[in-house]
Design an enzyme around this catalytic site. Structure first.
Site, PDB file in Angstrom:
ATOM      1  N   LYS A 189       0.881  -1.181   0.000  1.00 29.21           N
ATOM      2  CA  LYS A 189       0.000   0.000   0.000  1.00 29.21           C
ATOM      3  C   LYS A 189       0.910   1.219   0.000  1.00 29.21           C
ATOM      4  O   LYS A 189       1.339   1.704   1.049  1.00 29.21           O
ATOM      5  CB  LYS A 189      -0.873  -0.038   1.254  1.00 29.21           C
ATOM      6  CG  LYS A 189      -2.247   0.606   1.117  1.00 29.21           C
ATOM      7  CD  LYS A 189      -2.223   2.045   0.727  1.00 29.21           C
ATOM      8  CE  LYS A 189      -1.895   2.971   1.854  1.00 29.21           C
ATOM      9  NZ  LYS A 189      -1.683   4.381   1.399  1.00 29.21           N
ATOM     10  N   GLU A 264       9.311   1.575  10.605  1.00 24.94           N
ATOM     11  CA  GLU A 264      10.429   2.434  10.178  1.00 24.94           C
ATOM     12  C   GLU A 264       9.885   3.852  10.166  1.00 24.94           C
ATOM     13  O   GLU A 264       9.173   4.241   9.233  1.00 24.94           O
ATOM     14  CB  GLU A 264      10.913   2.040   8.769  1.00 24.94           C
ATOM     15  CG  GLU A 264      11.532   0.646   8.663  1.00 24.94           C
ATOM     16  CD  GLU A 264      12.944   0.575   9.223  1.00 24.94           C
ATOM     17  OE1 GLU A 264      13.447   1.582   9.759  1.00 24.94           O
ATOM     18  OE2 GLU A 264      13.551  -0.505   9.128  1.00 24.94           O
ATOM     19  N   CYS A 298      14.088  10.491   5.958  1.00 24.44           N
ATOM     20  CA  CYS A 298      13.953  10.122   7.373  1.00 24.44           C
ATOM     21  C   CYS A 298      15.259  10.324   8.128  1.00 24.44           C
ATOM     22  O   CYS A 298      15.242  10.663   9.300  1.00 24.44           O
ATOM     23  CB  CYS A 298      13.465   8.686   7.487  1.00 24.44           C
ATOM     24  SG  CYS A 298      14.461   7.517   6.557  1.00 24.44           S
ATOM     25  N   GLU A 395       9.966  16.847  13.814  1.00 21.94           N
ATOM     26  CA  GLU A 395      10.483  16.493  12.490  1.00 21.94           C
ATOM     27  C   GLU A 395       9.890  17.463  11.481  1.00 21.94           C
ATOM     28  O   GLU A 395       8.663  17.543  11.338  1.00 21.94           O
ATOM     29  CB  GLU A 395      10.108  15.052  12.125  1.00 21.94           C
ATOM     30  CG  GLU A 395      10.766  14.600  10.833  1.00 21.94           C
ATOM     31  CD  GLU A 395      10.378  13.180  10.420  1.00 21.94           C
ATOM     32  OE1 GLU A 395       9.211  12.790  10.607  1.00 21.94           O
ATOM     33  OE2 GLU A 395      11.247  12.465   9.887  1.00 21.94           O
TER      34      GLU A 395
HETATM   35  P1  NAD Z   1       2.458   8.917   6.771  1.00 21.58           P
HETATM   36  O1  NAD Z   1       2.633   8.239   8.073  1.00 21.58           O
HETATM   37  O2  NAD Z   1       1.508  10.039   6.665  1.00 21.58           O
HETATM   38  O3  NAD Z   1       1.998   7.866   5.653  1.00 21.58           O
HETATM   39  C1  NAD Z   1       2.732   6.714   5.365  1.00 21.58           C
HETATM   40  C2  NAD Z   1       1.806   5.671   4.793  1.00 21.58           C
HETATM   41  O4  NAD Z   1       0.832   5.324   5.750  1.00 21.58           O
HETATM   42  C3  NAD Z   1       1.044   6.099   3.543  1.00 21.58           C
HETATM   43  O5  NAD Z   1       0.986   5.016   2.649  1.00 21.58           O
HETATM   44  C4  NAD Z   1      -0.330   6.411   4.088  1.00 21.58           C
HETATM   45  O6  NAD Z   1      -1.357   6.277   3.137  1.00 21.58           O
HETATM   46  C5  NAD Z   1      -0.445   5.355   5.165  1.00 21.58           C
HETATM   47  N1  NAD Z   1      -1.430   5.659   6.209  1.00 21.58           N
HETATM   48  C6  NAD Z   1      -1.802   6.882   6.675  1.00 21.58           C
HETATM   49  N2  NAD Z   1      -2.734   6.745   7.634  1.00 21.58           N
HETATM   50  C7  NAD Z   1      -2.965   5.420   7.791  1.00 21.58           C
HETATM   51  C8  NAD Z   1      -3.829   4.651   8.615  1.00 21.58           C
HETATM   52  N3  NAD Z   1      -4.648   5.222   9.499  1.00 21.58           N
HETATM   53  N4  NAD Z   1      -3.795   3.303   8.501  1.00 21.58           N
HETATM   54  C9  NAD Z   1      -2.978   2.703   7.619  1.00 21.58           C
HETATM   55  N5  NAD Z   1      -2.138   3.381   6.796  1.00 21.58           N
HETATM   56  C10 NAD Z   1      -2.124   4.719   6.886  1.00 21.58           C
HETATM   57  O7  NAD Z   1       3.922   9.330   6.332  1.00 21.58           O
HETATM   58  P2  NAD Z   1       4.335  10.228   5.092  1.00 21.58           P
HETATM   59  O8  NAD Z   1       3.944  11.629   5.381  1.00 21.58           O
HETATM   60  O9  NAD Z   1       3.849   9.569   3.837  1.00 21.58           O
HETATM   61  O10 NAD Z   1       5.931  10.070   5.123  1.00 21.58           O
HETATM   62  C11 NAD Z   1       6.757  10.868   5.886  1.00 21.58           C
HETATM   63  C12 NAD Z   1       7.213  10.143   7.140  1.00 21.58           C
HETATM   64  O11 NAD Z   1       7.820   8.909   6.815  1.00 21.58           O
HETATM   65  C13 NAD Z   1       8.264  10.917   7.901  1.00 21.58           C
HETATM   66  O12 NAD Z   1       7.992  10.868   9.283  1.00 21.58           O
HETATM   67  C14 NAD Z   1       9.545  10.158   7.582  1.00 21.58           C
HETATM   68  O13 NAD Z   1      10.564  10.343   8.497  1.00 21.58           O
HETATM   69  C15 NAD Z   1       9.050   8.760   7.531  1.00 21.58           C
HETATM   70  N6  NAD Z   1       9.980   7.875   6.806  1.00 21.58           N
HETATM   71  C16 NAD Z   1      10.706   6.953   7.531  1.00 21.58           C
HETATM   72  C17 NAD Z   1      11.625   6.132   6.894  1.00 21.58           C
HETATM   73  C18 NAD Z   1      12.439   5.132   7.677  1.00 21.58           C
HETATM   74  O14 NAD Z   1      12.981   4.231   7.076  1.00 21.58           O
HETATM   75  N7  NAD Z   1      12.560   5.247   8.976  1.00 21.58           N
HETATM   76  C19 NAD Z   1      11.789   6.230   5.510  1.00 21.58           C
HETATM   77  C20 NAD Z   1      11.043   7.157   4.814  1.00 21.58           C
HETATM   78  C21 NAD Z   1      10.129   7.981   5.472  1.00 21.58           C
END
Ligand code: NAD
Length: 502
Positions: A189, A264, A298, A395
């Site tokens: 997803k 992650e 990240c 962040e």
């Molecule tokens: P997000 O948490 O908003 O969304 C990530 C994913 O989760 C998307 O696919 C989204 O559709 C899904 N999602 C959102 N709400 C959900 C729910 N209630 N149930 C199930 N799925 C849901 O994150 P973002 O804004 O897309 O990405 C940015 C974040 O990701 C930052 O905090 C960044 O640091 C982190 N990130 C971490 C890593 C790592 O490896 N640690 C790598 C890349 C990004």
């Protein structure tokens, strides 16, 4: 349709000839969603682009049964045969770097040169895990009974992977490669904002030899498709890459079904510069550490801790570099920093810059003024930051670095660890003993000495604290994508029995 929508659809149609819109990729077919419309925007102009329909809960069931069937077929192959297919997938991706990078750039706003590098890395991930398919196995345990006791490494089953918008194809390959190497089926997803390259990757992998339906991509929102997939009884593992708040919601939903997760999550990593460091190299790298990918990384070095003796000089070097970085259109080969991916994130970044200034930081580079059209943010250096300010604790996920002075090594470590996150960190010093001391004391899953942001599929990656749990990459990912079975075989001719009647 707008010009951006046309370009995006044409780039997508390279992988799905004749496609008129986006959909989900299930059991080898692009299937139109049944849920609410998802509106996409061009990050470079802020104008509306394509719309498509969220997969909807009904398609989750279709994808899950497809993954289950294909997983059985895939696991029935020999380990070596799976490795051969994975190598074929790696080659197929390498042959598509350019069209895939174009699709990624158009779909996410990332600079095309970054996209090329990330697609090439995905090919490497399949290559790396191809080699593991027949080298990760159980063991024979010398138990103190007459049994032969051995372990088997078996797939987790059907795994759900939920990925963010900041590195769509990279995070997709990063999780799909070890999952399929260990014999799993996948429901992926991707972020509703950036599903393009995940769809294309699933297609390429299938054309290169993965069984039809092994990797299914559900395009749509997290609260609809993501939650429906977590709740589906076929899913036996959830791997999430994204923000801490969403990670907590996902872990909660998975816990209701007693399904394990890997999380992650985000970071607020400290890039620590001691006065004895090679300041020129440190200043160049500090820029890449925070400004690459417009800071939407990240592991971004978002807190720049600089020893007071060189603080002014060093911050001036980074600020001067920041002003020279080429910010521009994603598809322009010369662009080093592109726009922020989406409006919500752009608003967050701009409000954090304003917050930093309101809290007393000074703008050594960048601006708190919003531009018109597009989600561009100039590389920004906030000087005079203290670690209790919001800009040092939250962040930002944008091209904004908070420069914080420190006096002693002890203080640097204390500031680095004064955060809820624990994803990464770095120290710049020519004192080798100090480098190891600091590396051991900073609470983070990844630490660099005299460098920043080097990651590789061979090396484990993951967070401490609010940055998550579980590990990706390297051999450690293979533990996440398998479960251990212990098999007991009686070898005695007349073994004693506890009791029993015939
Ligand atoms: P997000 O948490 O908003 O969304 C990530 C994913 O989760 C998307 O696919 C989204 O559709 C899904 N999602 C959102 N709400 C959900 C729910 N209630 N149930 C199930 N799925 C849901 O994150 P973002 O804004 O897309 O990405 C940015 C974040 O990701 C930052 O905090 C960044 O640091 C982190 N990130 C971490 C890593 C790592 O490896 N640690 C790598 C890349 C990004």
């Amino acid at each position: 349709m707008t010009q951006h929508a046309d370009l995006l659809l044409a780039a997508f149609a390279h992988f799905f000839p004749g496609a008129k819109t986006l959909g989900s990729y299930i059991d080898g077919e692009l299937v139109e969603g049944q849920g609410e419309p998802v509106q996409l925007y061009d990050a470079a102009t802020g104008l509306a682009s394509l719309t498509y329909r969220d997969a909807g809960a009904a398609l989750v069931d279709h994808a899950a049964s497809s993954a289950r069937r294909a997983q059985r077929e895939w696991w029935a192959l020999t380990h070596m045969a799976r490795g051969r297919v994975m190598n074929d997938v790696a080659r197929a991706i390498r042959a598509q770097v350019e069209p895939m990078a174009r699709l990624e750039s158009l779909g996410s706003g990332k600079p095309i040169r970054d996209c090329r590098g990330e697609v090439a890395k995905v090919s490497e991930m399949f290559e790396y895990y191809a080699g593991w398919t027949d080298k990760f196995y159980g063991s024979v345990i010398p138990v103190p009974t007459s049994h032969l006791n051995y372990t088997r490494r078996e797939p987790a089953g059907v795994v759900l992977q939920i990925t963010p918008w900041n590195a769509p194809v990279f995070t997709c390959g990063w999780q799909v490669a070890p999952a399929v190497a260990m014999g799993n089926g996948v429901l992926l997803k991707p972020s509703e904002l950036t599903p393009f390259t995940s769809l294309a990757l699933a297609r390429i992998a299938e054309q290169a030899g993965l069984p039809r339906g092994l990797v299914n991509v559900l395009a749509g929102f997290g609260h609809t498709v993501g939650q429906a997939a977590i709740a589906h009884r076929t899913v036996s593992k959830v791997v999430f890459v994204g923000s801490p708040a969403t990670g907590a919601r996902i872990a909660e939903a998975a816990a209701r079904r007693v399904v394990p997760c890997v999380l992650e999550l985000g970071g607020k990593s400290a890039n620590i510069v001691f006065a004895d460091a090679d300041l020129k190299r440190a200043a160049l790298t500090a820029q890449a550490a925070i400004f690459a990918g417009a800071g939407q990384s990240c592991v971004a070095g978002s807190r720049l801790l600089v020893q007071r003796a060189v603080y002014d000089e060093f911050v001036a070097m980074v600020a001067s570099g920041a002003k020279q970085i080429r910010v521009g259109a994603p598809l322009d080969d010369a662009t080093e920093v592109g726009p922020i991916n989406n409006r919500k994130q752009y608003d967050h970044v701009m409000s954090m810059i304003a917050r930093g200034v309101a809290d007393g930081a000074t703008l050594a580079a960048g601006s708190a003024e919003r531009g018109d059209g597009g989600y561009f943010v100039a590389p920004t250096v906030l000087a005079g930051v203290t670690n209790d300010m919001d800009v040092a604790r939250t962040e930002i996920f944008g091209p904004v670095v908070a420069a914080i002075p420190f006096d002693t090594e002890e203080e640097a470590v204390a500031i680095a660890n004064d955060t809820d996150f624990g994803l990464a960190g770095a120290a710049w010093t020519t004192d080798v003993a100090r480098a190891h001391r600091v590396a051991a004391q900073v609470n983070a899953g990844t630490f660099w000495v005299n460098g920043y942001k080097t990651i590789n599929v061979a090396s484990p990656f993951g967070g401490y604290g609010l940055s998550g749990y579980g590990r990706s990459s390297g051999v450690e990912a293979l533990y996440e994508y398998t479960q251990t079975k212990s098999v007991w075989v009686e070898t005695a001719e007349a073994p004693p029995t506890a009791f029993g009647y015939l």
